[in-house]
Design an enzyme around this catalytic site. Structure first.
Site, PDB file in Angstrom:
ATOM      1  N   GLY A  73      -2.091   3.314  -6.695  1.00 35.98           N
ATOM      2  CA  GLY A  73      -1.605   4.455  -7.455  1.00 35.98           C
ATOM      3  C   GLY A  73      -0.690   5.280  -6.575  1.00 35.98           C
ATOM      4  O   GLY A  73      -0.058   4.764  -5.655  1.00 35.98           O
ATOM      5  N   CYS A  99       4.522   6.834  -5.438  1.00 38.46           N
ATOM      6  CA  CYS A  99       5.611   5.916  -5.062  1.00 38.46           C
ATOM      7  C   CYS A  99       5.519   4.551  -5.731  1.00 38.46           C
ATOM      8  O   CYS A  99       6.445   4.134  -6.421  1.00 38.46           O
ATOM      9  CB  CYS A  99       5.646   5.745  -3.547  1.00 38.46           C
ATOM     10  SG  CYS A  99       6.047   7.251  -2.647  1.00 38.46           S
ATOM     11  N   LYS A 130      -7.167 -22.323   1.356  1.00 39.06           N
ATOM     12  CA  LYS A 130      -5.983 -23.178   1.251  1.00 39.06           C
ATOM     13  C   LYS A 130      -5.199 -22.874  -0.018  1.00 39.06           C
ATOM     14  O   LYS A 130      -3.962 -22.786  -0.017  1.00 39.06           O
ATOM     15  CB  LYS A 130      -6.399 -24.655   1.288  1.00 39.06           C
ATOM     16  CG  LYS A 130      -5.239 -25.632   1.166  1.00 39.06           C
ATOM     17  CD  LYS A 130      -4.177 -25.402   2.250  1.00 39.06           C
ATOM     18  CE  LYS A 130      -3.068 -26.428   2.145  1.00 39.06           C
ATOM     19  NZ  LYS A 130      -1.972 -26.148   3.090  1.00 39.06           N
ATOM     20  N   ARG A 169      -1.541  12.479  -7.940  1.00 39.29           N
ATOM     21  CA  ARG A 169      -0.557  11.925  -8.854  1.00 39.29           C
ATOM     22  C   ARG A 169      -0.743  10.422  -9.036  1.00 39.29           C
ATOM     23  O   ARG A 169      -0.734   9.672  -8.083  1.00 39.29           O
ATOM     24  CB  ARG A 169       0.859  12.233  -8.360  1.00 39.29           C
ATOM     25  CG  ARG A 169       1.226  13.704  -8.461  1.00 39.29           C
ATOM     26  CD  ARG A 169       2.544  13.996  -7.770  1.00 39.29           C
ATOM     27  NE  ARG A 169       2.471  13.777  -6.334  1.00 39.29           N
ATOM     28  CZ  ARG A 169       3.516  13.857  -5.514  1.00 39.29           C
ATOM     29  NH1 ARG A 169       4.707  14.120  -5.998  1.00 39.29           N
ATOM     30  NH2 ARG A 169       3.364  13.659  -4.213  1.00 39.29           N
ATOM     31  N   ASN A 180      -1.256 -21.207  -0.331  1.00 40.00           N
ATOM     32  CA  ASN A 180      -0.128 -21.749  -1.080  1.00 40.00           C
ATOM     33  C   ASN A 180       0.281 -20.847  -2.237  1.00 40.00           C
ATOM     34  O   ASN A 180       1.469 -20.739  -2.563  1.00 40.00           O
ATOM     35  CB  ASN A 180      -0.448 -23.156  -1.580  1.00 40.00           C
ATOM     36  CG  ASN A 180      -0.416 -24.173  -0.447  1.00 40.00           C
ATOM     37  OD1 ASN A 180       0.152 -23.910   0.608  1.00 40.00           O
ATOM     38  ND2 ASN A 180      -1.036 -25.325  -0.652  1.00 40.00           N
ATOM     39  N   TYR A 212      -2.811  -4.038   2.938  1.00 40.97           N
ATOM     40  CA  TYR A 212      -2.843  -4.221   1.483  1.00 40.97           C
ATOM     41  C   TYR A 212      -3.381  -5.582   1.065  1.00 40.97           C
ATOM     42  O   TYR A 212      -3.352  -5.908  -0.127  1.00 40.97           O
ATOM     43  CB  TYR A 212      -1.444  -4.035   0.860  1.00 40.97           C
ATOM     44  CG  TYR A 212      -0.807  -2.697   1.116  1.00 40.97           C
ATOM     45  CD1 TYR A 212      -1.538  -1.514   0.986  1.00 40.97           C
ATOM     46  CD2 TYR A 212       0.530  -2.600   1.488  1.00 40.97           C
ATOM     47  CE1 TYR A 212      -0.953  -0.282   1.214  1.00 40.97           C
ATOM     48  CE2 TYR A 212       1.119  -1.361   1.720  1.00 40.97           C
ATOM     49  CZ  TYR A 212       0.372  -0.210   1.580  1.00 40.97           C
ATOM     50  OH  TYR A 212       0.959   1.002   1.801  1.00 40.97           O
ATOM     51  N   ARG A 265      -6.519  -6.676   1.391  1.00 39.67           N
ATOM     52  CA  ARG A 265      -7.973  -6.661   1.259  1.00 39.67           C
ATOM     53  C   ARG A 265      -8.329  -6.245  -0.163  1.00 39.67           C
ATOM     54  O   ARG A 265      -7.802  -5.254  -0.663  1.00 39.67           O
ATOM     55  CB  ARG A 265      -8.620  -5.694   2.264  1.00 39.67           C
ATOM     56  CG  ARG A 265      -8.508  -6.167   3.709  1.00 39.67           C
ATOM     57  CD  ARG A 265      -9.159  -5.164   4.654  1.00 39.67           C
ATOM     58  NE  ARG A 265     -10.570  -4.957   4.369  1.00 39.67           N
ATOM     59  CZ  ARG A 265     -11.542  -5.753   4.804  1.00 39.67           C
ATOM     60  NH1 ARG A 265     -11.243  -6.812   5.535  1.00 39.67           N
ATOM     61  NH2 ARG A 265     -12.793  -5.501   4.513  1.00 39.67           N
TER      62      ARG A 265
END
Length: 249
Positions: free
Chosen positions: A76, A79, A21, A142, A25, A68, A70
């Site tokens: 890195g 980008c 919960k 990179r 929020n 994304y 987890r």
């Protein structure tokens, strides 16, 4: 109470339910602040913030999805860090405070420090690092957080063996080759050709990659070896007991 609702029923522990919960929020608050910061910057640049976000939310593969979300190692690559720095720089040139956007790289750096501490606190010096590229199935080094981890471990006096089946130094070209030659030019002496060689002398085995090759790793470890997972991929770790360490679980 909820049996008439047409919704999935999830059974979990009380503490998990409570924290879910709060997570809900907190994420909602983060989304609002994220949209507001981008909207203000868009307005300063003469862009319609609503049009910007209307396009943004059309991507349900990455932007509005479980991707994304987890816990794992730091981000890195070529980008994400670069674009965040560019966005924050642009905001500063416009005298626009963006505390949410500005905190993302700081949080990511703190997570890298947490990973280094997790390994060094074992007190062991012979370390196998499994995974060097910034994500599985690529040889892109990179701004890889694994490269930074290697640098940190070397600075702590650790003896490393590095294995990544996707990284062949002889095939590296362009910016990728330039990056590794600049950051850790001696990496060729640390890399080994197979998993068995990486594990041979290690006291601590560190998994930085979600490569499926590492799923059965727990069965290959000797009783005196510890496992540190920065990406949760290894199966059957319950038997490792106190020899197992997860960065965020």
């Amino acid at each position: 109470i909820y049996q008439r609702l047409d919704a999935p029923l999830i059974r979990t522990g009380i503490k998990t339910a409570e924290l879910v919960k709060y997570a809900d929020n907190a994420f909602h608050a983060l989304k609002i602040s994220f949209a507001n910061e981008l909207g203000v910057l868009a307005g300063i640049e003469g862009i319609d913030g609503h049009e910007l976000m209307d396009i943004f939310v059309q991507d349900t593969k990455l932007n509005l999805s479980p991707v994304y979300l987890r816990p794992g190692y730091a981000f890195g690559g070529s980008c994400l860090p670069k674009d965040l720095r560019a966005l924050n720089h642009r905001a500063r040139t416009r005298d626009l405070p963006t505390p949410v956007l500005a905190s993302i790289l700081k949080s990511n750096d703190r997570h890298k420090q947490r990973a280094l501490a997790l390994i060094t606190e074992t007190g062991k010096k012979r370390v196998a690092v499994l995974g060097l590229s910034f994500k599985p199935n690529t040889d892109d080094l990179r701004e890889s957080p694994a490269v930074e981890l290697v640098e940190g471990l070397l600075g702590k006096g650790c003896h490393l063996q590095i294995y990544d089946r996707n990284v062949a130094l002889a095939r590296l070209v362009g910016a990728n080759k330039e990056f590794i030659e600049r950051e850790i030019p001696h990496i060729s002496s640390l890399m080994v050709p197979d998993l068995e060689s990486a594990l041979a002398d290690a006291e601590v085995v560190v998994v930085t990659s979600g490569d499926k090759e590492f799923r059965g790793l727990a069965d290959l470890l000797r009783p005196n070896q510890q496992l540190v997972e920065l990406e949760r991929i290894v199966d059957n770790v319950d038997g490792l007991g106190e020899r197992y360490h997860g960065i965020a679980w």
